[in-house]
Enzyme design. Sequence first.
Site, PDB file in Angstrom:
ATOM      1  N   THR A 138       0.858  -1.288   0.099  1.00  0.00           N
ATOM      2  CA  THR A 138      -0.001  -0.114  -0.029  1.00  0.00           C
ATOM      3  C   THR A 138       0.814   1.363   0.001  1.00  0.00           C
ATOM      4  O   THR A 138       0.386   2.337  -0.217  1.00  0.00           O
ATOM      5  CB  THR A 138      -0.840  -0.066   1.277  1.00  0.00           C
ATOM      6  OG1 THR A 138      -0.239  -0.102   2.431  1.00  0.00           O
ATOM      7  CG2 THR A 138      -1.949  -1.152   1.186  1.00  0.00           C
ATOM      8  N   LYS A 142      -4.722  -2.936   7.343  1.00  0.00           N
ATOM      9  CA  LYS A 142      -5.358  -2.829   6.223  1.00  0.00           C
ATOM     10  C   LYS A 142      -5.653  -4.095   5.779  1.00  0.00           C
ATOM     11  O   LYS A 142      -6.124  -4.291   4.411  1.00  0.00           O
ATOM     12  CB  LYS A 142      -4.471  -2.113   5.134  1.00  0.00           C
ATOM     13  CG  LYS A 142      -4.038  -0.590   5.718  1.00  0.00           C
ATOM     14  CD  LYS A 142      -3.542   0.155   4.454  1.00  0.00           C
ATOM     15  CE  LYS A 142      -3.182   1.545   5.069  1.00  0.00           C
ATOM     16  NZ  LYS A 142      -2.397   2.485   3.887  1.00  0.00           N
ATOM     17  N   ILE A 191      14.003  -5.300  -0.449  1.00  0.00           N
ATOM     18  CA  ILE A 191      14.507  -4.350  -1.348  1.00  0.00           C
ATOM     19  C   ILE A 191      14.793  -3.136  -0.575  1.00  0.00           C
ATOM     20  O   ILE A 191      15.680  -2.255  -1.019  1.00  0.00           O
ATOM     21  CB  ILE A 191      13.370  -4.171  -2.303  1.00  0.00           C
ATOM     22  CG1 ILE A 191      12.588  -5.373  -2.787  1.00  0.00           C
ATOM     23  CG2 ILE A 191      13.679  -3.140  -3.417  1.00  0.00           C
ATOM     24  CD1 ILE A 191      13.844  -5.919  -3.931  1.00  0.00           C
ATOM     25  N   GLU A 242      16.390  -0.150   1.236  1.00  0.00           N
ATOM     26  CA  GLU A 242      17.445   0.622   1.435  1.00  0.00           C
ATOM     27  C   GLU A 242      17.587   1.453   2.491  1.00  0.00           C
ATOM     28  O   GLU A 242      16.794   2.074   3.009  1.00  0.00           O
ATOM     29  CB  GLU A 242      17.812   1.343   0.213  1.00  0.00           C
ATOM     30  CG  GLU A 242      19.337   1.992   0.130  1.00  0.00           C
ATOM     31  CD  GLU A 242      19.673   2.975  -0.848  1.00  0.00           C
ATOM     32  OE1 GLU A 242      18.576   2.974  -1.899  1.00  0.00           O
ATOM     33  OE2 GLU A 242      20.804   3.452  -0.866  1.00  0.00           O
ATOM     34  N   TYR A 251      21.459  -4.699 -14.488  1.00  0.00           N
ATOM     35  CA  TYR A 251      20.818  -4.747 -15.860  1.00  0.00           C
ATOM     36  C   TYR A 251      21.604  -4.463 -17.140  1.00  0.00           C
ATOM     37  O   TYR A 251      21.399  -4.947 -18.081  1.00  0.00           O
ATOM     38  CB  TYR A 251      19.718  -3.328 -15.673  1.00  0.00           C
ATOM     39  CG  TYR A 251      19.083  -3.020 -14.514  1.00  0.00           C
ATOM     40  CD1 TYR A 251      18.635  -4.178 -13.745  1.00  0.00           C
ATOM     41  CD2 TYR A 251      18.633  -2.079 -13.838  1.00  0.00           C
ATOM     42  CE1 TYR A 251      18.069  -4.156 -12.580  1.00  0.00           C
ATOM     43  CE2 TYR A 251      17.944  -1.580 -12.687  1.00  0.00           C
ATOM     44  CZ  TYR A 251      17.602  -2.883 -11.896  1.00  0.00           C
ATOM     45  OH  TYR A 251      17.282  -2.667 -10.759  1.00  0.00           O
ATOM     46  N   GLU A 297      32.183  -5.803  -6.211  1.00  0.00           N
ATOM     47  CA  GLU A 297      32.736  -4.617  -6.175  1.00  0.00           C
ATOM     48  C   GLU A 297      33.628  -4.686  -4.801  1.00  0.00           C
ATOM     49  O   GLU A 297      33.738  -5.506  -4.213  1.00  0.00           O
ATOM     50  CB  GLU A 297      31.428  -3.567  -5.939  1.00  0.00           C
ATOM     51  CG  GLU A 297      30.595  -3.661  -4.923  1.00  0.00           C
ATOM     52  CD  GLU A 297      29.437  -3.096  -4.762  1.00  0.00           C
ATOM     53  OE1 GLU A 297      28.710  -2.905  -5.634  1.00  0.00           O
ATOM     54  OE2 GLU A 297      28.865  -2.610  -3.713  1.00  0.00           O
ATOM     55  N   HIS A 317      27.008   2.068  -2.042  1.00  0.00           N
ATOM     56  CA  HIS A 317      26.609   1.064  -1.359  1.00  0.00           C
ATOM     57  C   HIS A 317      27.204   1.057   0.021  1.00  0.00           C
ATOM     58  O   HIS A 317      28.356   1.315   0.144  1.00  0.00           O
ATOM     59  CB  HIS A 317      26.849  -0.096  -1.789  1.00  0.00           C
ATOM     60  CG  HIS A 317      26.163  -0.367  -3.142  1.00  0.00           C
ATOM     61  ND1 HIS A 317      26.574  -1.384  -4.248  1.00  0.00           N
ATOM     62  CD2 HIS A 317      24.839   0.025  -3.526  1.00  0.00           C
ATOM     63  CE1 HIS A 317      25.644  -1.352  -5.174  1.00  0.00           C
ATOM     64  NE2 HIS A 317      24.481  -0.726  -4.863  1.00  0.00           N
TER      65      HIS A 317
END
Lengths: 301, 403
Positions: free
Chosen positions: A17, A43, A100, A102, A170, A220, A258
């Site tokens: 939501t 909810k 997800i 952050e 990506y 990385e 990051h």
Amino acid sequence: MSILVHEKTRVLVQGITGDFGGRHAKLSLDYGTQVVAGVTPGKGGQVFEHAGHKVPIFDTVAEAKRQTGAEVSAIFVPPPFAADAILECVDADLDLAIAITEGIPVRDMIAAKRAMQGRRTRLIGPNCPGIVTPGRGDKSHGGCRIGIAPGYIHKRGRVGVVSRSGTLTYEAVWQLTSKGHGQSTCVGIGGDPVNGTSHLDVIRMFNEDPETEAIILIGEIGGNAEVEAARWIKEHCRKPVAGFIAGATAPAGRRMGHAGAVIGGAEDTAAAKIRIFQECGIEVAKTPSDMADALLRVWKP
Amino acid sequence: MNIHEYQAKALLEQFGVAVPKGVAVKAASEFEAALAKLDGAGGYMVKSQIHAGGRGKGTFTNGFKGGVKFSATKEKALENANAMLGNTLVTAQTGAEGRKVQALYFTEAANLGKRPDGRDDEYYLAILLDRATSRPVIVASTEGGVEIEQVAHDTPERITKVQVDPAVGLQPYQARQVAFALGFKGELFKQCVTLVTKLYRFFWEKDCAMVEINPLLVTKEGRLLALDAKVSFDDNALFRHPDVVALRDLAEEDPKEIEASKFGLSYIALDGSIACLVNGAGLAMSTMDIIQHFGGKPANFLDVGGGASKEQVTAAFKIILGDPNVKGILVNIFGGIMDCDIIAQGIVAAARETGLDLPLVVRLEGNNVAAGKATLAASGLKLVAGDSMADAARKIVALVGKA
């Protein structure tokens, strides 16, 4: 096959939501992903509607699982509450929690990861783009997209991709798809110092997955997770692997976006990791534009 | 987030950690009063307060040597303080430009104990995250007052690491492990166990990224004292520590980085000539790398996050253009979810608004990219389109010239 998730995986969204969770729940529905439930405390009973889909919302993860058979959660809950959302998935014995969000405090993640030990649920992330197992339809429609990755850049195929970063993943996926090579599953494990699933965990799964023929490993600066994965690959991996390490030009001691991307010692620089990749038989991409080509130098599909 | 030594010690004191008595000052007019509060029988220490290590071995741009000075008398302390405050200190960690000293910390000089071999009786104690195990780890060494990296390299057997299980927290036997490893006996052993316990509580309750005491000192009177303390906090947890946020010293941060953070941009200045503007941290780091690969030098790290709105791109251009070393800009956006045409319109508007006249190479990829490229081409701006990251990097390096 694929790893972790497939076309029929039943997904719930914690934070459906909210703006962020809602937007990406819609994109996943458009992609053909089985988003079967939303969870927002208080909810329960409401319905999330989008383009003819009616997704029921529940107060708790346990209830959502019981009513809909959801096995995997996508977590879009704000940082102060995200570790709690992860632990709710653990308590409900979900297969997978994909965080997800952050900006979760490190201390919360230290405690959450400890509490997950010996439990059924696997965590991907946090601070990650999520997972995509591409579908077989037009622009890979019909796949399982959990998180924030653009679905259409994928193509169903035989390359496994694992990375910390979103847009760099990506980039790799798009290079593969543009050259006509599809992916089995693409996993973003996230850029935080404490995360649920490591490069090595994902590499092991790709090694066992019959559909995956070759692997791109994107890492990385910071930490030693890439090194650990590379040493295992040298000993055990039966599939060709290409790798890339971001951050060759990053100065020591500065955090590069990051939370985990900061050079702390001699072994976690890009140069050290690249050298170890080479020693372990991983074909190293010279630039980020070279990731698909690097794989094609060692993999003849 | 980092804080100054004097702030760190005040916090540690609240948690019961013994530190030398001290007073922080920010103006020369406060020197006398501050020194009057201290017992100078054993002399004073005058310590420059900047967010960088290596202060003792640093040199001021006015030629004065040492950012941390022992001063036997009050007169000497005043003399040293006047040479430090307001001047710029260059250390191994500040870069060549150095850091302006805007605060000093006067402390009572500790009466250093000696080891049988005549060396100062100094130890090392730190708590931080062990990434390999995702647990806090206590790092202790009998070799204090030197770089711990050097100890780890030369004499790793003199370093002890104790992992703490976050489910139960630090256990008494673990605090004893540390005290035994440092070789303490009797009263000092008890002091060390208490210190480790308090330090861990501080680390955990305050969401520290790292607490480091180097050196930890034994005085001639047989007391353990934290002679220097470095504390940094987890930025993600600051929302629950307003008292810590209040200690933030913006003068220690790059104003461009502060400005960037207001627009949700993550910016770090570097010393090259090719600026970059990228969405996503991993892609931003690799864009810097590919510029260098083709012979250029990146001027910054700049991550606009997942979005790249017109407001963000405009703010980013302004920040980039504030760096006089910048000779050209590379924009690299993978517009996965966002419409590339909207991003292109944002770039064009931002370039116009900022009156951009430096070479600009734009590499756009992703959703609706053809329309985005058309928008760029029709803009009348002197920008060059890059087809891939490699192509874009080659083009901007060619336009700006190799480093």
